[in-house]
Design a protein around this motif. Structure first.
Motif, PDB file in Angstrom:
ATOM      1  N   SER A 194      50.877 -11.229  79.462  1.00 18.62           N
ATOM      2  CA  SER A 194      50.167 -11.734  80.637  1.00 18.62           C
ATOM      3  C   SER A 194      51.082 -11.747  81.849  1.00 18.62           C
ATOM      4  CB  SER A 194      49.645 -13.161  80.388  1.00 18.62           C
ATOM      5  OG  SER A 194      48.865 -13.242  79.215  1.00 18.62           O
ATOM      6  N   ILE A 195      50.451 -11.924  82.999  1.00 15.65           N
ATOM      7  CA  ILE A 195      51.184 -12.257  84.224  1.00 15.65           C
ATOM      8  C   ILE A 195      50.992 -13.747  84.450  1.00 15.65           C
ATOM      9  CG2 ILE A 195      51.371 -11.885  86.704  1.00 15.65           C
ATOM     10  CD1 ILE A 195      50.223  -9.091  86.274  1.00 15.65           C
ATOM     11  N   PHE A 196      52.076 -14.481  84.538  1.00 13.90           N
ATOM     12  CA  PHE A 196      52.024 -15.924  84.813  1.00 13.90           C
ATOM     13  C   PHE A 196      52.121 -16.087  86.330  1.00 13.90           C
ATOM     14  CE2 PHE A 196      53.001 -15.630  80.430  1.00 13.90           C
ATOM     15  CZ  PHE A 196      52.524 -16.788  79.835  1.00 13.90           C
ATOM     16  N   ALA A 197      50.999 -16.482  86.928  1.00 15.28           N
ATOM     17  CA  ALA A 197      50.886 -16.445  88.387  1.00 15.28           C
ATOM     18  C   ALA A 197      51.516 -17.667  89.042  1.00 15.28           C
ATOM     19  CB  ALA A 197      49.422 -16.341  88.788  1.00 15.28           C
ATOM     20  N   ARG A 198      52.242 -17.398  90.103  1.00 13.65           N
ATOM     21  CA  ARG A 198      52.721 -18.471  90.974  1.00 13.65           C
ATOM     22  C   ARG A 198      51.819 -18.615  92.203  1.00 13.65           C
ATOM     23  NH1 ARG A 198      58.376 -16.413  89.698  1.00 13.65           N
ATOM     24  NH2 ARG A 198      59.293 -18.030  88.362  1.00 13.65           N
ATOM     25  N   HIS A 243      41.976 -21.142  93.953  1.00 14.16           N
ATOM     26  CA  HIS A 243      41.058 -20.614  92.942  1.00 14.16           C
ATOM     27  C   HIS A 243      39.595 -20.948  93.186  1.00 14.16           C
ATOM     28  CE1 HIS A 243      44.459 -19.446  90.384  1.00 14.16           C
ATOM     29  NE2 HIS A 243      45.021 -20.573  90.795  1.00 14.16           N
ATOM     30  N   GLU A 244      39.289 -21.913  94.036  1.00 16.55           N
ATOM     31  CA  GLU A 244      37.900 -22.352  94.159  1.00 16.55           C
ATOM     32  C   GLU A 244      36.996 -21.280  94.773  1.00 16.55           C
ATOM     33  OE1 GLU A 244      37.379 -25.674  96.733  1.00 16.55           O
ATOM     34  OE2 GLU A 244      38.741 -24.921  98.285  1.00 16.55           O
ATOM     35  N   HIS A 245      37.562 -20.393  95.585  1.00 17.85           N
ATOM     36  CA  HIS A 245      36.740 -19.377  96.245  1.00 17.85           C
ATOM     37  C   HIS A 245      36.633 -18.085  95.448  1.00 17.85           C
ATOM     38  CE1 HIS A 245      36.705 -21.906  99.772  1.00 17.85           C
ATOM     39  NE2 HIS A 245      38.028 -21.894  99.840  1.00 17.85           N
ATOM     40  N   LEU A 246      37.370 -17.949  94.368  1.00 13.35           N
ATOM     41  CA  LEU A 246      37.448 -16.674  93.662  1.00 13.35           C
ATOM     42  C   LEU A 246      36.298 -16.525  92.668  1.00 13.35           C
ATOM     43  CD1 LEU A 246      41.289 -16.419  92.980  1.00 13.35           C
ATOM     44  CD2 LEU A 246      39.980 -15.686  94.984  1.00 13.35           C
ATOM     45  N   ARG A 247      35.721 -15.329  92.631  1.00  8.58           N
ATOM     46  CA  ARG A 247      34.608 -15.021  91.737  1.00  8.58           C
ATOM     47  C   ARG A 247      34.816 -13.647  91.100  1.00  8.58           C
ATOM     48  NH1 ARG A 247      34.250 -19.558  92.754  1.00  8.58           N
ATOM     49  NH2 ARG A 247      32.450 -20.788  93.454  1.00  8.58           N
ATOM     50  N   ARG A 248      34.033 -13.370  90.078  1.00 13.47           N
ATOM     51  CA  ARG A 248      34.074 -12.058  89.435  1.00 13.47           C
ATOM     52  C   ARG A 248      33.774 -10.967  90.461  1.00 13.47           C
ATOM     53  NH1 ARG A 248      30.209 -10.885  86.144  1.00 13.47           N
ATOM     54  NH2 ARG A 248      31.429  -9.361  84.983  1.00 13.47           N
ATOM     55  N   VAL A 269      45.770 -12.743  83.492  1.00 18.57           N
ATOM     56  CA  VAL A 269      46.568 -13.521  84.432  1.00 18.57           C
ATOM     57  C   VAL A 269      46.388 -14.995  84.086  1.00 18.57           C
ATOM     58  CG1 VAL A 269      46.988 -14.097  86.849  1.00 18.57           C
ATOM     59  CG2 VAL A 269      46.260 -11.780  86.223  1.00 18.57           C
ATOM     60  N   MET A 270      47.485 -15.702  83.868  1.00 17.06           N
ATOM     61  CA  MET A 270      47.441 -17.124  83.501  1.00 17.06           C
ATOM     62  C   MET A 270      47.961 -17.939  84.683  1.00 17.06           C
ATOM     63  SD  MET A 270      49.191 -18.967  80.197  1.00 17.06           S
ATOM     64  CE  MET A 270      48.978 -20.711  79.862  1.00 17.06           C
ATOM     65  N   CYS A 271      47.153 -18.874  85.169  1.00 20.68           N
ATOM     66  CA  CYS A 271      47.490 -19.673  86.349  1.00 20.68           C
ATOM     67  C   CYS A 271      47.565 -21.142  85.949  1.00 20.68           C
ATOM     68  CB  CYS A 271      46.440 -19.484  87.441  1.00 20.68           C
ATOM     69  SG  CYS A 271      46.046 -17.759  87.810  1.00 20.68           S
ATOM     70  N   GLN A 272      48.733 -21.758  86.134  1.00 20.65           N
ATOM     71  CA  GLN A 272      48.941 -23.168  85.814  1.00 20.65           C
ATOM     72  C   GLN A 272      49.348 -23.913  87.078  1.00 20.65           C
ATOM     73  OE1 GLN A 272      51.115 -23.429  81.711  1.00 20.65           O
ATOM     74  NE2 GLN A 272      51.823 -21.548  82.696  1.00 20.65           N
ATOM     75  N   ALA A 273      48.808 -25.124  87.219  1.00 22.04           N
ATOM     76  CA  ALA A 273      49.056 -25.889  88.436  1.00 22.04           C
ATOM     77  C   ALA A 273      50.546 -26.140  88.644  1.00 22.04           C
ATOM     78  CB  ALA A 273      48.293 -27.211  88.378  1.00 22.04           C
ATOM     79  N   GLN A 274      51.297 -26.399  87.565  1.00 20.59           N
ATOM     80  CA  GLN A 274      52.718 -26.718  87.724  1.00 20.59           C
ATOM     81  C   GLN A 274      53.543 -25.510  88.164  1.00 20.59           C
ATOM     82  OE1 GLN A 274      51.046 -26.806  84.845  1.00 20.59           O
ATOM     83  NE2 GLN A 274      52.292 -26.157  83.080  1.00 20.59           N
ATOM     84  N   GLU A 275      52.957 -24.284  88.044  1.00 18.42           N
ATOM     85  CA  GLU A 275      53.671 -23.073  88.455  1.00 18.42           C
ATOM     86  C   GLU A 275      53.327 -22.648  89.879  1.00 18.42           C
ATOM     87  OE1 GLU A 275      55.903 -21.344  86.905  1.00 18.42           O
ATOM     88  OE2 GLU A 275      55.800 -21.916  84.799  1.00 18.42           O
ATOM     89  N   ALA A 276      52.326 -23.297  90.474  1.00 15.55           N
ATOM     90  CA  ALA A 276      51.810 -22.839  91.763  1.00 15.55           C
ATOM     91  C   ALA A 276      52.827 -23.027  92.877  1.00 15.55           C
ATOM     92  CB  ALA A 276      50.520 -23.574  92.101  1.00 15.55           C
ATOM     93  N   THR A 277      52.934 -22.007  93.711  1.00 16.15           N
ATOM     94  CA  THR A 277      53.788 -22.076  94.903  1.00 16.15           C
ATOM     95  C   THR A 277      52.955 -21.611  96.098  1.00 16.15           C
ATOM     96  OG1 THR A 277      54.585 -19.820  94.566  1.00 16.15           O
ATOM     97  CG2 THR A 277      55.864 -21.590  93.557  1.00 16.15           C
ATOM     98  N   ALA A 298      38.179 -21.204  83.166  1.00 14.08           N
ATOM     99  CA  ALA A 298      38.934 -22.395  83.538  1.00 14.08           C
ATOM    100  C   ALA A 298      38.992 -23.359  82.358  1.00 14.08           C
ATOM    101  CB  ALA A 298      38.289 -23.079  84.739  1.00 14.08           C
ATOM    102  N   ALA A 299      40.189 -23.941  82.129  1.00 13.66           N
ATOM    103  CA  ALA A 299      40.362 -24.981  81.118  1.00 13.66           C
ATOM    104  C   ALA A 299      40.787 -26.238  81.864  1.00 13.66           C
ATOM    105  CB  ALA A 299      41.395 -24.559  80.086  1.00 13.66           C
ATOM    106  N   GLY A 300      39.795 -26.977  82.388  1.00 16.99           N
ATOM    107  CA  GLY A 300      40.117 -28.113  83.243  1.00 16.99           C
ATOM    108  C   GLY A 300      40.393 -27.637  84.663  1.00 16.99           C
ATOM    109  N   THR A 301      41.017 -28.514  85.439  1.00 17.69           N
ATOM    110  CA  THR A 301      41.293 -28.193  86.843  1.00 17.69           C
ATOM    111  C   THR A 301      42.700 -27.663  87.057  1.00 17.69           C
ATOM    112  OG1 THR A 301      42.000 -30.483  87.239  1.00 17.69           O
ATOM    113  CG2 THR A 301      39.672 -29.948  87.639  1.00 17.69           C
ATOM    114  N   LYS A 302      43.511 -27.661  86.006  1.00 11.21           N
ATOM    115  CA  LYS A 302      44.915 -27.290  86.165  1.00 11.21           C
ATOM    116  C   LYS A 302      45.285 -25.977  85.476  1.00 11.21           C
ATOM    117  CE  LYS A 302      45.654 -31.224  88.262  1.00 11.21           C
ATOM    118  NZ  LYS A 302      45.859 -31.252  89.729  1.00 11.21           N
ATOM    119  N   LEU A 303      44.303 -25.328  84.846  1.00  9.81           N
ATOM    120  CA  LEU A 303      44.606 -24.089  84.124  1.00  9.81           C
ATOM    121  C   LEU A 303      43.430 -23.119  84.282  1.00  9.81           C
ATOM    122  CD1 LEU A 303      46.412 -22.470  82.167  1.00  9.81           C
ATOM    123  CD2 LEU A 303      45.230 -23.628  80.276  1.00  9.81           C
TER     124      LEU A 303
END
Length: 627
Positions: free
Chosen positions: A198-202, A169-174, A152-160, A133-138
């Protein structure tokens, strides 16, 4: 003008701090400012120092400090809450996967740095190996599926979707299995010129949580015994193990296709037999309750397959499991896989040609070359050339050369005199043979010491004595020997084959010799199979038969000296105190088993019910046993 300038200089005052000449008002202003700054410094020095704000550790970092049991209990509790709240449901029924990661990489490899294909929807499932995690938005994930790793790259502005970004993302673990909905693209990092495909996740959806800590990628999962016991975790962590079983599958597919293309019929024969026949081996014994009879797990399918040849299925083969109650070592497991085929109107020389063609073609298909490398447990390296034709060694001639003595003629190899001769040879050559010291066992021991040890490249050993081969046909030119060969590679047997004995008179005598050896204490000698003898009386055409060990061949082609590496779940000794102190996830969160219809809740009632059922069963068994 000169007088005016002099008056102005006379009205200037020296600023002792800076050394400048300034007006009286400017000097007072500066002195006042300095006095205020001094007071601020004194006040700040007198005030208690404020602690520096500490960097807050992420939940994943905190959990990494837990013991495996602590992690399991905490994680199980969190997932139980999700099971109850369904926000989100940690075990959804379905996720629609539309993209195979094995196709994703070559299809989008050409994307340039910073290029995105937002109109292309990607839906993949995979297991999380790393989370960053790089902050709370990435958030970045490395996932794997079908042996392929992708970022897989997850950005808050892309989330749907219906679930907010943080909650996705808070519940996800290795170790968790997730579904990803997004689009392909290549990242554009600031510190280097080449981005990562990469896959840019929505949207990220939890499909199945992993309740246990999985080993870190840095340290891996190396403990050999635990790898065998927890093969699922071994496959999660080690690509080499996965590749071994993929290679094994390719080999079996090739073998099936080879025989199918030559008009062989694949058949299945019984796993349990009243008589342990078809091979010289010690069987496992099981019991059939209803018939109250002991049965033997099969040591070979040979007799059944030859009976099918009698019945007119002139080319048959079977791929399957055999069971032998013998020692466990680097090359032997109590249950193992073989392929056997039988071909009417063929002899041992035809079978040799087929063996060379099948195995060399298989090696070329699987590895891309006829040359392979194999490493032994002691570190020896064998460079193996599988290309045909293979070397051929005559057994008796090679033994005479190795021992420096003339052996008795073939028709005398079964006699008591030969038994004394072989004991003397063993003593002379300093070779130990454990009892019972039958002629067959002593000859086999000498072959192992002086012939098999020379067979690194594929080699046929031929000219076996008849008394070592109760199911092989006598040699057409050499009395006392039979038409049989064994193929060895890297000093280990991989194939056994012969011209089949189809003479019912001779077969009866061979079985009786085996019975005599069993009376001498040889537990591996074969018993007389009357049904098979009867089938030969109906007529078995001239036939060639062949058997190959699949596991051992996989060992050689994947460079593994232990058979356990090529079996998905090898036989293991029972662990001491295994599972006694371990709690299941259901026990950790306090889930109790539900009462099923027909099962009494009272323990006393349940015990009474079990007692009644046992008495009824015993009465039924006693009734069956009565004449």
């Amino acid at each position: 003008m000169a007088e005016a300038s002099g008056d102005q200089l006379a009205n200037l005052h020296l600023d002792e701090v800076t050394g400048e000449k300034v007006s009286k008002s400017e000097l007072k202003k500066r002195q006042k400012q300095r006095t205020l700054e001094e007071k601020k410094k004194e006040k700040a020095a007198a005030a208690p120092s404020k602690p520096k704000p500490e960097k807050t550790a992420s939940a994943e970092e905190e959990e990494s400090q837990l013991t495996p049991n602590q992690y399991f209990e905490i994680r199980s509790g969190k997932i139980q809450k999700l099971r109850q709240s369904k926000a989100p449901n940690p075990y959804p029924h379905k996720f629609n996967v539309t993209t195979d990661l094995r196709d994703f990489l070559p299809r989008y490899e050409s994307l340039k740095t910073g290029e995105h294909l937002k109109d292309v929807e990607i839906r993949v499932g995979g297991r999380i190996y790393t989370k960053r995690a790089a902050g709370t938005k990435l958030v970045f994930y490395d996932i794997r599926a079908e042996g392929v790793k992708i970022q897989v790259m997850c950005q808050a502005q892309e989330a749907t979707g219906d679930v907010p970004f943080e909650e996705q993302h808070e519940h996800l673990r290795r170790g968790d299995i997730i579904g990803i909905v997004g689009y392909p693209g290549r990242t554009a990092p600031r510190n280097r010129t080449d981005g990562e495909l990469s896959i840019f996740a929505r949207e990220i959806i939890l499909l199945t949580p992993c309740l246990h800590q999985i080993p870190s990628e840095h340290y891996g999962f190396k403990d050999q015994e635990q790898r065998y016991r927890q093969r699922y975790l071994d496959l999660i962590m080690n690509d080499n193990s996965r590749n071994v079983f993929l290679t094994r599958s390719k080999m079996i597919t090739y073998i099936r296709r080879y025989f199918d293309e030559r008009d062989f019929v694949e058949v299945e024969t019984p796993m349990m037999n009243a008589i342990a026949g078809g091979a010289t081996a010690k069987p496992f014994v099981t019991h059939h309750n209803d018939l109250d009879m002991n049965l033997f797990m099969r040591v070979a399918p040979e007799l059944y397959l030859k009976m099918l040849i009698v019945g007119g299925l002139e080319r048959v083969y079977e791929l399957g499991r055999l069971f032998r109650n013998e020692g466990i070592d680097l090359t032997h497991n109590p249950e193992f896989t073989t392929c056997e085929f039988y071909m009417a109107y063929a002899d041992v020389y035809d079978i040799m040609d087929i063996t060379e063609d099948l195995v060399s073609g298989l090696v070329k298909h699987v590895t891309g070359s006829y040359q392979t490398t194999f490493h032994t447990q002691t570190g020896e390296e064998y460079q193996v050339n599988w290309e045909k034709p293979w070397k051929r060694i005559d057994m008796m001639g090679a033994l005479e050369k190795a021992c420096g003595e003339k052996f008795p003629p073939g028709e005398e190899l079964h006699t008591t005199e030969t038994n004394e001769f072989l004991k003397r040879i063993l003593k002379k050559m300093n070779v130990d043979c454990t009892p019972p010291q039958t002629n067959a066992r002593m000859l086999d021991k000498l072959v192992g010491e002086f012939i098999e040890e020379t067979c690194v490249n594929p080699t046929f050993i031929t000219g076996h004595p008849q008394m070592m081969s109760p199911l092989a046909k006598y040699h057409r030119d050499r009395p006392g020997l039979c038409e049989r060969f064994e193929a060895f590679v890297c000093k280990k047997e991989i194939v056994n084959a012969y011209t089949e004995l189809n003479d019912p008179f001779d077969q009866r005598l061979r079985f009786e010799e085996q019975a005599r050896q069993k009376d001498q204490g040889d537990d591996e000698a074969q018993m007389i199979d009357e049904n098979f003898c009867t089938s030969l009386e109906y007529g078995l055409p001239p036939t060639g038969g062949w058997g190959m060990g699949i596991d051992r061949l996989v060992m050689f082609l994947t460079d593994n000296y232990s058979i356990k590496e090529v079996l998905t779940f090898p036989f293991m000794k029972e662990e001491q105190n295994s599972g006694k102190d371990k709690k299941t996830a259901a026990e950790v969160v306090g889930i109790k088993p539900e009462v099923e219809e027909g099962i009494r809740e009272s323990s006393s009632d349940a015990s009474r019910s079990l007692l009644i059922n046992h008495e009824l069963y015993s009465a039924q068994v006693e009734h069956v046993r009565r004449p």
